[in-house]
Design a protein around this motif. Structure first.
Motif, short mmCIF file in Angstrom:
data_model
loop_
_atom_site.label_atom_id
_atom_site.label_comp_id
_atom_site.label_asym_id
_atom_site.label_seq_id
_atom_site.Cartn_x
_atom_site.Cartn_y
_atom_site.Cartn_z
N TRP A 7 0.82 -1.21 0.00
CA TRP A 7 0.00 0.00 0.00
C TRP A 7 0.86 1.26 0.00
O TRP A 7 0.52 2.24 -0.68
CB TRP A 7 -0.96 0.00 1.19
N SER A 20 -2.98 11.47 -6.89
CA SER A 20 -3.43 11.79 -5.53
C SER A 20 -3.31 13.30 -5.32
O SER A 20 -2.77 14.01 -6.14
CB SER A 20 -2.57 11.04 -4.51
N HIS A 100 -13.51 13.02 -0.79
CA HIS A 100 -13.52 11.80 0.02
C HIS A 100 -12.08 11.31 0.16
O HIS A 100 -11.25 11.54 -0.72
CB HIS A 100 -14.38 10.72 -0.64
N TRP A 102 -10.66 8.42 -0.11
CA TRP A 102 -10.17 7.55 -1.18
C TRP A 102 -9.80 8.36 -2.42
O TRP A 102 -8.83 8.04 -3.11
CB TRP A 102 -11.15 6.43 -1.50
N GLN A 103 -10.52 9.43 -2.68
CA GLN A 103 -10.22 10.27 -3.84
C GLN A 103 -8.93 11.06 -3.61
O GLN A 103 -8.09 11.15 -4.51
CB GLN A 103 -11.37 11.23 -4.11
N LEU A 107 -6.96 6.63 -4.85
CA LEU A 107 -7.43 5.25 -5.02
C LEU A 107 -8.61 5.20 -5.98
O LEU A 107 -9.25 6.21 -6.27
CB LEU A 107 -7.81 4.66 -3.66
N SER A 109 -11.48 3.46 -5.55
CA SER A 109 -12.81 3.33 -4.96
C SER A 109 -12.73 3.35 -3.44
O SER A 109 -11.66 3.18 -2.86
CB SER A 109 -13.45 2.01 -5.40
N ARG A 110 -13.87 3.50 -2.84
CA ARG A 110 -13.98 3.42 -1.39
C ARG A 110 -13.66 1.99 -0.91
O ARG A 110 -13.07 1.80 0.16
CB ARG A 110 -15.39 3.83 -0.96
N GLU A 112 -11.46 0.03 -2.22
CA GLU A 112 -10.00 -0.10 -2.20
C GLU A 112 -9.44 0.53 -0.93
O GLU A 112 -8.51 0.00 -0.32
CB GLU A 112 -9.40 0.55 -3.44
N LEU A 113 -10.02 1.65 -0.50
CA LEU A 113 -9.59 2.27 0.76
C LEU A 113 -9.85 1.31 1.93
O LEU A 113 -9.02 1.18 2.83
CB LEU A 113 -10.31 3.60 0.99
N ARG A 114 -10.97 0.64 1.92
CA ARG A 114 -11.26 -0.32 3.01
C ARG A 114 -10.21 -1.44 3.03
O ARG A 114 -9.78 -1.87 4.09
CB ARG A 114 -12.66 -0.89 2.88
N TRP A 134 -14.77 7.04 6.16
CA TRP A 134 -13.60 7.00 7.02
C TRP A 134 -13.32 8.31 7.73
O TRP A 134 -13.03 8.32 8.92
CB TRP A 134 -12.38 6.50 6.25
#
Length: 171
Positions: A7, A20, A100, A102-103, A107, A109-110, A112-114, A134
């Motif tokens: 990660w 990012s 958000h 994740w954005q 990343l 998607s959300r 993928e963040l999880r 989050w």
């Protein structure tokens, strides 16, 4: 992904390609930035003038919230798996962003963040059993632990077009 190190490498790649939204050096101090580059086998990047200007602007915008970012990073560090350092700092820095989480991390998607959170902060994933957004979860947990409040403001939520979704009554 190959755990926490995978990660870290992914976030660095997203940063280096401009996907990012981080300030310079992803918000890390010089030593931590050099260690991250070394652990991921990267060299100091050559950024375009536009990338440098965008990162400087983000750094200036986030400077006013430096204390808040440091508090969040310290709180996140308590739940981070050891091999994930400095993920707590990266997540705290990105949490000061305007979209958000994740954005701002770049990343896809959300979900993928999880997955990232599961590998790097498994204790927080267990606590977030209702799958709350989050940033909202971070700030709510901090408020519950330190002030005893039930709902606390998350950063940049006032401008978000999904405010009603995140702050809808939870069943």
């Amino acid at each position: 992904m190959n755990g926490a190190q995978g990660w870290l490498s992914r976030l660095l790649s997203l940063h280096l390609t401009g996907r990012s939204r981080f300030p310079p050096q992803m918000g890390l101090e010089d030593v931590a930035w050099q260690v991250l580059l070394q652990h991921t086998g990267r060299a100091a990047p050559a950024l375009s003038t536009l990338q440098l200007e965008q990162q400087k602007l983000l750094g200036l915008l986030q400077q006013a919230r430096r204390c808040e970012r440091e508090q969040l990073a310290q709180w996140l560090a308590q739940s981070q798996v050891p091999e994930a350092a400095p993920m707590h700092e990266l997540i705290a820095t990105a949490s000061m962003g305007f979209d958000h989480l994740w954005q701002d991390l770049g990343l896809d998607s959300r979900a993928e963040l999880r997955d990232l959170m599961t590998d790097c902060f498994p204790e927080l994933v267990r606590l977030n059993h209702q799958n709350m957004r989050w940033k909202k979860f971070f700030y709510r947990q901090q408020c519950l632990q330190s002030l005893g409040e039930i709902v606390c403001r998350s950063p940049s939520c006032n401008e978000c077009c999904e405010w009603n979704i995140c702050f809808a009554p939870e069943d």
